[in-house]
Design a protein around this motif. Structure first.
Motif, mmCIF file in Angstrom:
data_model
loop_
_atom_site.group_PDB
_atom_site.id
_atom_site.type_symbol
_atom_site.label_atom_id
_atom_site.label_comp_id
_atom_site.label_asym_id
_atom_site.label_seq_id
_atom_site.Cartn_x
_atom_site.Cartn_y
_atom_site.Cartn_z
ATOM 1 N N LYS A 396 -3.004 4.026 -44.509
ATOM 2 C CA LYS A 396 -4.311 3.465 -44.180
ATOM 3 C C LYS A 396 -4.982 4.421 -43.205
ATOM 4 C CE LYS A 396 -6.092 -0.697 -41.870
ATOM 5 N NZ LYS A 396 -5.650 -1.903 -41.166
ATOM 6 N N ASN A 397 -6.242 4.738 -43.462
ATOM 7 C CA ASN A 397 -6.885 5.635 -42.509
ATOM 8 C C ASN A 397 -7.684 4.857 -41.472
ATOM 9 O OD1 ASN A 397 -9.377 5.083 -43.589
ATOM 10 N ND2 ASN A 397 -9.712 7.099 -44.499
ATOM 11 N N ILE A 398 -8.198 5.603 -40.534
ATOM 12 C CA ILE A 398 -8.925 5.031 -39.405
ATOM 13 C C ILE A 398 -10.081 4.137 -39.850
ATOM 14 C CG2 ILE A 398 -10.741 5.979 -37.891
ATOM 15 C CD1 ILE A 398 -7.839 5.704 -36.594
ATOM 16 N N GLN A 422 1.392 24.462 -45.147
ATOM 17 C CA GLN A 422 1.853 23.109 -44.806
ATOM 18 C C GLN A 422 0.677 22.133 -44.897
ATOM 19 O OE1 GLN A 422 4.752 21.811 -43.158
ATOM 20 N NE2 GLN A 422 5.761 23.547 -42.194
ATOM 21 N N LEU A 423 0.945 20.979 -45.484
ATOM 22 C CA LEU A 423 -0.085 19.947 -45.531
ATOM 23 C C LEU A 423 0.016 19.125 -44.244
ATOM 24 C CD1 LEU A 423 -2.267 18.929 -47.412
ATOM 25 C CD2 LEU A 423 -0.627 17.341 -48.392
ATOM 26 N N ILE A 424 -1.078 19.059 -43.507
ATOM 27 C CA ILE A 424 -1.028 18.381 -42.212
ATOM 28 C C ILE A 424 -1.664 16.997 -42.308
ATOM 29 C CG2 ILE A 424 -1.615 18.508 -39.761
ATOM 30 C CD1 ILE A 424 0.184 20.818 -40.685
ATOM 31 N N TYR A 425 -0.850 15.977 -42.075
ATOM 32 C CA TYR A 425 -1.339 14.601 -42.026
ATOM 33 C C TYR A 425 -1.693 14.300 -40.574
ATOM 34 C CZ TYR A 425 0.959 13.888 -46.589
ATOM 35 O OH TYR A 425 1.348 13.975 -47.901
ATOM 36 N N LEU A 426 -2.961 14.120 -40.311
ATOM 37 C CA LEU A 426 -3.362 13.781 -38.948
ATOM 38 C C LEU A 426 -3.329 12.270 -38.789
ATOM 39 C CD1 LEU A 426 -6.416 16.135 -38.404
ATOM 40 C CD2 LEU A 426 -4.068 16.433 -37.591
ATOM 41 N N TYR A 427 -2.864 11.826 -37.644
ATOM 42 C CA TYR A 427 -2.860 10.378 -37.439
ATOM 43 C C TYR A 427 -3.167 10.017 -35.997
ATOM 44 C CZ TYR A 427 1.846 10.653 -35.395
ATOM 45 O OH TYR A 427 2.924 10.932 -34.609
ATOM 46 N N LEU A 450 -4.355 5.813 -39.595
ATOM 47 C CA LEU A 450 -3.998 4.903 -38.514
ATOM 48 C C LEU A 450 -2.529 4.538 -38.699
ATOM 49 C CD1 LEU A 450 -4.874 3.196 -36.093
ATOM 50 C CD2 LEU A 450 -5.315 1.335 -37.683
ATOM 51 N N MET A 451 -1.715 4.961 -37.761
ATOM 52 C CA MET A 451 -0.284 4.653 -37.873
ATOM 53 C C MET A 451 0.144 3.963 -36.597
ATOM 54 S SD MET A 451 1.028 8.005 -39.958
ATOM 55 C CE MET A 451 2.701 7.467 -40.019
ATOM 56 N N ASP A 452 -0.076 2.654 -36.580
ATOM 57 C CA ASP A 452 0.192 1.925 -35.344
ATOM 58 C C ASP A 452 1.318 0.907 -35.481
ATOM 59 O OD1 ASP A 452 -1.098 0.254 -37.018
ATOM 60 O OD2 ASP A 452 -2.674 -0.363 -35.632
ATOM 61 N N GLY A 453 2.076 0.993 -36.572
ATOM 62 C CA GLY A 453 3.183 0.054 -36.760
ATOM 63 C C GLY A 453 4.424 0.489 -36.002
ATOM 64 N N GLN A 454 5.343 -0.465 -35.804
ATOM 65 C CA GLN A 454 6.563 -0.158 -35.046
ATOM 66 C C GLN A 454 7.399 0.933 -35.696
ATOM 67 O OE1 GLN A 454 5.602 -3.321 -35.867
ATOM 68 N NE2 GLN A 454 6.668 -4.816 -34.609
#
Ligand code: ADP
Ligand code: MG
Length: 684
Positions: A396-398, A422-427, A450-454
C-alpha cells in the motif's frame, strides 16, 4: 443370570487410586466421556436401523443428564444400543492395561493421554464418584436388563434386573471432594463446553421462563446442544448469514468476521471445519481461538501443532476423527497425519485468499489492512505459504493505493532503479513525522510505500532476500540523491579542515537526546532543499527495531540510536551561516590549523621512520617526541574547538536551523523546545 461377583481385569493392583491420583487436573472430562459414550450408543442404534439389523422402535433418541442433589447422584441416560451382560464383561470388565506405571508417570498431567491410551473413557467416572452403577438393556429382542455396580475397588457385582426400555443409564455417586458436579450451573456450563455441538440432543432439566417475578420451569426439555452445526453441512446449503450467525454462536461478543473458509476433506484424512478471519484487535491477539472437535465432541481450544502457528490468529472449528487427540503435544507435532492436516489447511487458506484476490479485488483491498498481519506472519513463518501468498499480497502506498508485488515492480522500475540495477522500494512508516521526506521523494517522482505494520520490517528483509536485486529503504534514511543513487553524486566543496571545524560547530548546537548519537555530514543537495536534515541509517535502525521483537538480537538493542545530521551546503541559509562563521573565526583559527598540520606532518614522519621497528627497538627519545606532538595537536584542537563552540553559541541563526531540523523530526522536546520558541519570538 445369577448375581455375579468378579474382579475388574487389570494387571495393576488397583486402578482406581491411580485414576484418582493422576487425573486430578481434568476431573471435569468424565462428563464428556460419559455423554459421548451415550451419543455413540445412540448413533450405533441409528446405524443398525439404517442397515436393517434393528427393526424396533426408534423412540427417544436423545441423551439425558440428571442430577439429584439429595441422593448425591449424577446420571447419564441414553436410549441407544445398550449392553448385554456379555458385552459388559467384554467392554467394561476387561481393561487392556500394559506398561501402565511407566505411561502414567510420563503423562501424569495429561489426563486426555491416559484416558485415550487405555480406553478409560468410562472409568474416568471414578475420578469423581465413590460408586458407579450401570443399568442397561440391549436393543436385541430377547435381552434382559443388567445392573453392574462397582464401588471403586476392583470388585464389581452384576445382576439381572427388570428394565423396560432399551439403552443405558450410568449413575455416579459423587464423592465428597467433587460435590460441585451436583450443582446445576456447574454441570450446565460443562455440557455447554464439551457437548454444544454433539449430534444427538442432550437434555438437561427443563427450560425456564420468567413468570410473576421469578424463573420457573416450563414443561419443555432444556436441550443444550445444536445437533447440526454449520461445519457438518454442505457449503452449498449455507448462506453468508448462516456462517456469520454460527460465528456469533461460537464467539458471542465479537465483531463480524471478515471472511471464512469451509474445510471439507475425506482423503487422506477426514477433516471438516470452518475457519474465520476475525477482525483482529491490533493490541490484543487472541491465540487459541480455534476449537478442536472430534466427531462433534469438543476436545480443546489449544491447537498448537495441529494448525500452523500463524493460523492461530484465525478462529473457528476444526473437526477430525483422525487427529490423535489423546496424546501429548510433542507427539502431536511429529505425527504425520497432523503434518498433512496442517499443510492442507495452509493450502486451503492460501487458495481462498487467492480466490478473493482474483474474484473481487476491490473487496480484497478493503479487507487488506485487517488481514495483512496474518498474511505477513504466514509469509514469514511458512515458506510454502510465502510461495503462494506472493501473488496476492499487497503493498500500500502513502496515497492509499494498493499494488500486488508484480504491479508495484512495474510501477517503479523505470524511475527507482539505481545505478547498480537495484530496484529501490522507498517506504515510510509514519506519514506525519516523515512528511517532509515523503514530499521530497515524491517531488523526485518516486513512489513511497506506507509500511507501518508490526511485521513490515521483517517482511521487507524477507522480500529483499526473495525478490532479486531489490532493497527497501526508508525515506528518512538518507538524502534524496543517496536514497536511489543514479550517478556518482558531486561531493561538497569543503576541504578537510573546514569540514572538521564546521561539523564541530553544528554538533555543539545539537540538543542532548538520551541514548542517541549524531554525526554531522555535509552534502550538496541542491539550493531548494531544506538546510538541515536528520536521517537514520536503514540497516542499524532495522536491526534495532527487529531486536525489540526478537530477543536474540539484544546486541543491537543496547546500541544508541545513530542519526546523521546532514547539512546542505547548497542551501542559501547554510551558505550564510558558514560565511558568517568564517568571517568571525576564520582568521583566528587559520594559524592554528597550520600549526596542527605541521605537527601532524612531523608526527607522521616519526611514525614512518619507526614503523617497521619493534616496540623495544624504537629510541625512547622518538617515542617521547611523538607523544609530545600528539599532545600538542590535541591541545590545539581543543583550543580551536573552544573558539568554534563559543562562536556557535552566539549565532542564533545557526541554532535556529539545527532546532528546526529536530523540530521537523519531532525530536525537539522539553527545554530545547521551549528555548527554540523563545528564540523564535525574539528573532521575529
Ligand atoms: P471407548 O468409548 O473409547 O470405546 P469407553 O471406556 O468410553 O471407551 O467405553 C468402553 C466401551 O463400553 C464402549 O466401547 C462401549 O462398547 C461400552 N459402552 C460404554 N458406555 C456405553 C453406553 N452408554 N451404551 C452402550 N455401550 C457403552
Ligand atoms: Mg468412550
Amino acid at each position: 443370570m445369577d448375581a455375579q461377583k468378579g474382579s475388574i481385569n487389570v494387571t495393576s493392583e488397583n486402578i482406581f487410586p491411580v485414576i484418582k491420583k493422576f487425573l486430578y487436573s481434568d476431573h471435569e472430562i468424565f462428563l464428556r466421556e460419559l455423554v459421548s459414550n451415550a451419543v455413540d450408543a445412540t448413533q450405533k442404534l441409528k446405524t443398525l436401523n439404517s442397515v436393517g439389523e434393528y427393526k424396533g422402535p426408534m423412540n427417544d433418541l436423545n441423551v439425558e443428564v440428571k442430577i439429584d442433589k439429595e441422593a448425591g447422584t449424577l446420571s447419564v441416560i441414553d436410549h441407544g444400543v445398550g449392553m448385554t451382560s456379555g458385552e459388559i464383561d467384554k467392554y467394561i470388565n476387561q481393561i487392556a492395561f500394559s506398561g501402565a506405571e511407566e505411561f502414567l508417570a510420563k503423562y501424569k498431567n495429561d489426563s486426555n493421554a491416559i484416558i485415550g491410551h487405555f480406553g478409560l473413557g468410562f472409568y474416568s467416572a471414578f475420578m469423581v464418584a465413590t460408586k458407579v452403577v450401570i443399568k442397561t438393556k440391549s436393543y436385541r429382542d430377547d435381552s434382559v436388563g443388567v445392573e453392574w455396580e462397582c464401588d471403586g475397588s476392583p470388585e464389581f457385582t452384576m445382576k439381572d434386573i427388570d428394565k423396560k426400555d432399551r439403552g443405558t443409564e450410568i449413575i455416579l455417586y459423587i464423592d465428597d471432594e467433587n460435590k460441585d458436579f451436583l450443582e446445576k450451573s456447574k454441570v450446565e456450563s460443562l455440557l455447554k463446553k464439551y457437548c454444544r455441538y454433539l449430534p444427538v440432543p442432550i437434555i438437561f432439566g427443563k427450560k425456564e421462563e420468567w413468570k410473576d417475578g421469578k424463573m420457573v420451569e416450563t414443561d419443555q426439555d432444556n436441550i443444550i446442544n445444536k445437533t447440526e452445526p454449520e461445519w457438518t453441512k454442505s457449503p452449498a446449503t449455507l448462506t453468508d448469514k448462516d456462517y456469520i450467525n454460527f460465528y456469533h454462536d461460537l464467539y458471542p461478543m465479537s465483531e463480524d468476521p471478515l471472511f471464512w473458509i469451509h474445510l471439507n476433506v475425506d482423503f487422506p484424512f477426514h477433516l471438516t471445519g470452518i475457519l474465520y478471519f476475525p477482525k483482529l484487535d491490533k493490541n490484543n491477539f487472541n491465540r487459541n481461538k480455534i476449537q478442536l472437535y472430534c466427531n462433534q465432541v469438543f476436545v480443546t481450544d489449544s491447537v498448537e501443532g495441529v494448525v500452523p502457528e500463524f493460523m492461530m490468529l484465525l478462529q473457528g472449528v476444526i473437526d477430525s476423527p483422525d487427529i490423535p487427540l489423546n496424546v501429548s503435544r510433542s507427539y502431536l507435532q511429529s505425527d504425520s497425519n497432523v503434518k498433512k492436516i496442517s499443510g492442507y489447511i495452509t493450502r486451503k487458506v492460501a487458495d481462498r485468499l487467492q480466490q478473493l484476490f482474483n474474484d473481487d479485488r476491490k473487496e480484497f483491498e478493503t479487507k487488506w489492512d485487517d488481514i495483512k498481519i496474518f498474511i505477513e506472519f504466514g509469509m514469514l513463518s511458512d515458506e510454502k505459504f510465502f510461495d503462494r501468498a506472493k501473488s496476492f499480497t499487497l503493498l500500500k502506498n502513502i496515497d492509499g493505493q494498493y499494488f500486488s508485488l508484480e504491479e508495484y515492480q512495474n510501477l517503479i522500475k523505470d524511475n527507482q532503479t539505481d545505478k547498480d540495477g537495484q530496484l529501490i522500494y522507498l517506504y515510510a512508516n509514519d506519514k506525519d513525522t516523515q512528511y517532509q521526506y515523503i514530499e521530497n521523494a515524491k517531488a523526485k517522482g518516486y513512489d513511497v510505500l506506507l509500511m507501518d505494520g508490526q511485521l513490515d520490517n521483517h517482511l521487507a528483509s524477507m522480500l529483499e532476500q526473495k525478490l532479486e536485486k531489490s532493497r527497501f529503504v526508508r525515506v528518512d534514511s538518507d538524502i534524496i540523491p543517496n536514497l536511489i543513487k543514479k550517478d556518482d553524486i558531486k561531493t561538497d566543496s569543503l576541504n578537510d579542515d573546514e569540514r572538521r571545524v564546521y561539523a564541530e560547530m553544528f554538533k555543539s548546537q545539537i540538543p542532548t537526546i538520551e541514548n542517541s548519537e549524531f554525526i554531522v555530514m555535509f552534502e550538496a543537495v541542491g539550493a531548494l532543499d531544506q538546510p538541515l536534515l536528520i536521517t537514520q541509517n536503514e540497516f542499524m535502525r532495522r536491526m534495532k527495531e527487529m531486536q525489540s521483537v526478537q530477543p536474540g538480537m539484544s546486541f543491537y538493542g543496547k546500541m544508541p540510536d545513530s542519526f546523521n545530521l546532514i547539512v546542505n551546503i547548497d542551501n542559501p541559509l547554510v551558505k550564510k551561516v558558514l560565511e558568517k562563521a568564517n568571517i568571525s573565526f576564520g582568521e583566528e583559527i587559520a594559524p592554528i590549523n597550520v600549526d596542527i598540520k605541521e605537527k601532524n606532518l612531523k608526527a607522521e614522519e616519526l611514525r614512518k621512520a619507526t614503523h617497521d621497528k619493534k616496540e623495544d627497538e624504537i629510541p625512547v627519545q622518538d617515542k617521547e617526541s611523538l607523544r609530545k606532538l600528539e599532545d600538542e595537536v590535541a591541545d590545539l584542537r581543543k583550543k580551536e574547538e573552544d573558539i568554534v563552540k563559543k562562536y556557535a553559541s552566539s549565532d542564533s541563526m545557526l541554532k535556529q536551523l539545527v532546532d528546526l531540523a529536530f523540530l521537523s523530526n519531532n525530536m525537539l522536546k522539553g527545554e530545547a523546545l521551549s528555548n527554540f520558541i523563545k528564540r523564535s519570538t525574539q528573532l521575529l
